[in-house]
Design an enzyme around this catalytic site. Structure first.
Site, short mmCIF file in Angstrom:
data_model
loop_
_atom_site.label_atom_id
_atom_site.label_comp_id
_atom_site.label_asym_id
_atom_site.label_seq_id
_atom_site.Cartn_x
_atom_site.Cartn_y
_atom_site.Cartn_z
N ASP A 298 -26.89 31.17 -3.47
CA ASP A 298 -26.34 31.04 -4.82
C ASP A 298 -27.01 29.93 -5.61
OD1 ASP A 298 -25.38 28.87 -3.45
OD2 ASP A 298 -23.29 29.09 -4.12
N ASP B 50 0.83 -1.21 0.00
CA ASP B 50 0.00 0.00 0.00
C ASP B 50 0.86 1.26 0.00
OD1 ASP B 50 -1.53 -2.19 0.75
OD2 ASP B 50 -2.92 -1.00 1.92
N HIS C 33 -1.12 4.50 -0.50
CA HIS C 33 -2.14 5.40 0.06
C HIS C 33 -1.80 6.87 -0.13
CE1 HIS C 33 -5.15 2.77 1.64
NE2 HIS C 33 -4.27 2.04 2.28
N ASP D 206 -29.35 26.94 1.87
CA ASP D 206 -28.49 27.71 0.97
C ASP D 206 -28.29 29.11 1.55
OD1 ASP D 206 -27.11 28.77 -1.15
OD2 ASP D 206 -28.87 28.98 -2.45
N HIS E 168 -4.05 -8.47 -3.11
CA HIS E 168 -4.07 -7.37 -2.15
C HIS E 168 -4.44 -7.81 -0.73
CE1 HIS E 168 -4.37 -3.34 -0.59
NE2 HIS E 168 -5.57 -3.62 -0.12
N SER F 127 -19.80 17.88 -8.43
CA SER F 127 -19.63 19.30 -8.72
C SER F 127 -19.13 20.08 -7.52
CB SER F 127 -20.97 19.89 -9.19
OG SER F 127 -21.94 19.80 -8.16
N HIS G 261 -9.19 -0.11 -2.14
CA HIS G 261 -9.40 1.34 -2.26
C HIS G 261 -9.46 1.80 -3.72
CE1 HIS G 261 -9.21 3.15 1.83
NE2 HIS G 261 -8.78 1.94 2.12
N HIS H 156 -27.10 26.73 -4.79
CA HIS H 156 -26.47 25.43 -4.55
C HIS H 156 -26.09 25.32 -3.08
CE1 HIS H 156 -26.00 25.86 -8.92
NE2 HIS H 156 -26.00 24.53 -8.97
#
Length: 753
Positions: free
Chosen positions: A709, A179, A181, A705, A292, A669, A241, A711
């Protein structure tokens, strides 16, 4: 003369005896001192591992909760169906992967002001080396080159088998790394000490390249670059992962979106597909198996070698039969709906036009079994489909003529609709993994070895199993192997042998929990396949500290994390304390304290041994538990004087809240749109039988919000949660959202209670 000599001998013997006694005392003291240090180190290690595995359990529980909601909620609209699909079951189209991704990076322009590394394909060794040097200097690779490199890596990975074969006949040695990471310093240190990849120096990286560390993107770019330069000498295995659902919690998704704000969504979408194509294991000289996690009593290497690994998008979730049937029905409805909008071909009877189906993948098989290619949307329908439709239209016309001529009607044969045959055809050409195939992959990615015989469920991690020495021996004998190399677990020395030296755990992320917490290691295999372990510490600061200083530093960090865990569950702990304090004296014994704490946290820690670090004052060998809990709260209270119970809830749920936010933010987003918020709230409300209108949901979203705005970002999301909890803690229990009755159809907003 003789008496003088004897006196000298006598004093010499006395001095020697004193020296031996002093040496014995010093040795005894040193052994006790080292034993105490080792005990402290062991307790510290137990704290870190217990908290880490508890986080994995939370991730599994949270994902199972969302999976349950998705499986048991019937979407009321096409938009809701799409949203639920995006949340946990990302749908991938082969033609999207091949066609769209190329235009994704070709349409991105690299500005003249860009001073970072530049790539051109096919890659040369100098390109990969320059990439390592650029990342060492903290330069960032442009999004165009990231997408281009991922696209080329995917094309290469698609051609690889599930189990790679490596031979020491062509290389002087094979180096196996565990690993990483996201710790780029460890990768650079390995290349510095062991040498860069070359035809004479093969590498196998055994999964878990990403998450937790801050340089996961850079590590992936370096690994994929060397894989393309040396495809026969550089090999990658998939870890647990390399999973888009795990990445939501442990930081990789956040890292990508932070570094590539504009093109991050494209990168994450392509990475999800690339992760699915990573091989599952590597076999060195047909004798050393590298994977793994581990194995189980049902591990079947032959089945693992032939299953379609790219179908297993996430090991966190298996698509159930109910879900598949629901999706097939929805797909059929969508096909029928779409057919009404398209004109029927001229040769079909206009009075009974058949529903046309979208173009399905071609039946032409690619070189590798299980791989299929899709027909672009602009090509004509499949010839078999056209033949079926023409034959059916001719039968209809013949039947109409027979009826006009007065002949008896012929009973039509019951034939499946186009949409049903479409679903059946898709099921044959692109089968979903069976439950057994899915379990096989989960076992090799999530399992851990144990000292006891047998095989049992890995309840600590929430996935995979614990396998004993007899399971290892049976697997090695069955496939004529001599060694199993796995990773998946952080070890204090960077490696550990178990099961009679038949299983080797290798972990290459040094200072994983804290600076000085552990060494990193890698193993080199020569033609004799004898493992040669190489240990290292990538952080120079650890070399200036004594052993006691290192342990004290790591111990302090572990105890700080444990106190946060205790504070996060202080309300539940108080309830347990009161159960042991039946006389309501406010005092409990240390044994009761240890039992109560363990019953709440379930960490399996030696609490009585940790008592001196966690409990400072006692009254008649008893603990005043209320003042002890108050002291925990005082350490966490901020300057804003936030209530202790509120802050406790935030500490307990922050990781889950952030994960929930990223699950809702299905398009990555960085903010939740009104539609995403509305669909998710309807999902919760339908599960909890809460009747709430769309207008109320919109009012709730607008109240969260705060900056108006349109979002909801992560800070607003957490702040809204804080305000709701604050209003609940200040009022009656009946005012809390958790106590909302199903008959209550009113709507309210955070902070307005």
């Amino acid at each position: 003369m003789g008496s003088g000599i004897s006196t000298q001998h006598h004093f010499a013997f006395q001095n020697a005896e004193k020296a031996f006694k002093a040496a014995a005392l010093i040795q005894r003291w040193y052994r006790r001192y080292m034993a105490r240090l080792e005990m402290r180190r062991h307790c510290t290690w137990s704290i870190f591992q217990s908290i880490e595995y508890a986080g994995q359990q939370d991730q599994v529980k949270l994902h199972n909760f969302f999976s349950y909601l998705v499986d048991h909620v019937t979407p009321s609209s096409h938009n809701e169906r799409d949203f639920l699909t995006r949340m946990l079951t990302e749908q991938r189209s082969p033609q999207d992967s091949e066609m769209e991704n190329r235009s994704d990076y070709e349409s991105i322009e690299v500005p003249d002001s860009y001073t970072g590394p530049r790539l051109s394909f096919p890659l040369l060794p100098d390109h990969a080396t320059a990439l390592v040097e650029a990342f060492r200097r903290k330069q960032r690779l442009h999004a165009r080159y990231v997408l281009n490199l991922l696209h080329e890596a995917r094309k290469h990975l698609v051609q690889l088998p599930n189990i790679n074969r490596v031979s020491t006949c062509y290389s002087e040695e094979v180096t196996v790394c565990g690993d990483l990471h996201g710790q780029l310093d460890d990768l650079i240190f390995i290349f510095y000490k062991n040498g860069l990849p070359s035809p004479e120096r093969a590498y196998v990286f055994n999964g878990d390249f990403v998450d937790r560390g801050k340089d996961s993107v850079e590590i992936l770019m370096v690994l994929f670059a060397f894989m393309l330069v040396y495809p026969k000498e550089f090999h990658l295995n998939r870890g647990n992962h390399e999973d888009h659902m795990v990445n939501l919690r442990y930081g990789f998704t956040k890292e990508v979106m932070h570094k590539y704000k504009i093109h991050g969504k494209k990168i994450l979408k392509l990475l999800q597909d690339v992760f699915c194509w990573l091989p599952l294991a590597t076999l060195v000289d047909e004798k050393v198996l590298i994977l793994h996690g581990g194995v189980s009593d049902r591990t079947d290497l032959e089945l693992l070698a032939k299953l379609d690994r790219h179908k297993i998008v996430s090991t966190m979730r298996y698509k159930t039969r109910k879900e598949k049937k629901k999706q097939a029905e929805e797909k059929g409805k969508a096909n029928q709906t779409g057919s009404a909008e398209r004109p029927s071909p001229w040769f079909l009877p206009q009075s009974r036009s058949l529903p046309s189906s979208p173009h399905r993948p071609s039946t032409h098989k690619a070189p590798r079994a299980g791989r299929s290619s899709s027909v672009p949307c602009g090509v004509p329908p499949d010839p078999k489909e056209l033949s079926h439709r023409v034959r059916h239209s001719v039968d209809l016309e013949l039947e109409r003529c027979r009826q006009q001529a007065g002949f008896p009607a012929i009973r039509e044969r019951e034939e499946p609709s186009a949409s049903e045959s479409e679903v059946d055809s898709d099921a044959e050409e692109q089968p979903e993994p069976t439950p057994e195939e899915w379990r096989q992959v989960v076992d090799i990615l999530w399992s851990d070895p144990m000292a006891q015989e047998g095989c049992r469920a890995n309840t600590v991690r929430g996935g995979g199993c614990y396998f004993g020495p007899n399971v290892t021996e049976r697997l090695l004998q069955k496939y004529n192997l001599q060694l199993l190399i796995r990773s998946h677990e952080c070890k204090p020395e960077g490696y550990e042998f178990c099961h009679g030296r038949k299983v080797l755990t290798i972990f290459s992320a040094s200072n994983y929990y804290e600076v000085g917490s552990n060494r990193g290691a890698y193993v080199k295999l020569g033609p004799d396949l004898t493992p040669h372990i190489m240990q290292f510490q990538a952080n120079k600061a650890t070399h200036t500290l004594t052993m006691r200083q290192r342990i004290s530093r790591v111990e302090e960090s572990a105890l700080r994390a444990l106190r946060e865990k205790l504070f996060a569950h202080s309300s539940d702990i108080l309830v347990e304390f009161k159960k042991h304090d039946k006389d309501e004296t406010g005092l409990i014994t240390l044994s009761d304290w240890a039992a109560a704490v363990e019953s709440v946290l379930h960490l399996g820690l030696p609490w009585r041994m940790l008592r001196p670090q966690l409990v400072s004052s006692l009254t008649d060998n008893k603990l005043a538990y209320k003042s002890w809990l108050e002291n925990l709260a005082k350490e966490k209270l901020s300057q804003q004087n936030i209530q202790s119970s509120l802050l406790e809830t935030l500490y307990r749920n922050r990781s889950n809240l952030e994960t929930i936010f990223r699950i809702i933010d299905s398009d990555h987003s960085g903010s939740i749109s009104l539609d995403e918020f509305r669909h998710t709230w309807k999902l919760f409300s339908s599960h909890m039988n809460i009747d709430i209108t769309d207008d109320c949901i919109c009012d709730l979203a607008r109240s969260i919000d705060f900056n108006k705005d349109g979002h909801i970002d992560i800070n607003e999301f957490l702040e809204a949660f804080r305000l709701v909890e604050q209003s609940c803690s200040g009022g009656d229990v009946s005012d809390c959202p958790q106590a909302t009755d199903s008959s209550n159809s009113g709507c309210s907003s955070p902070g307005a209670h």
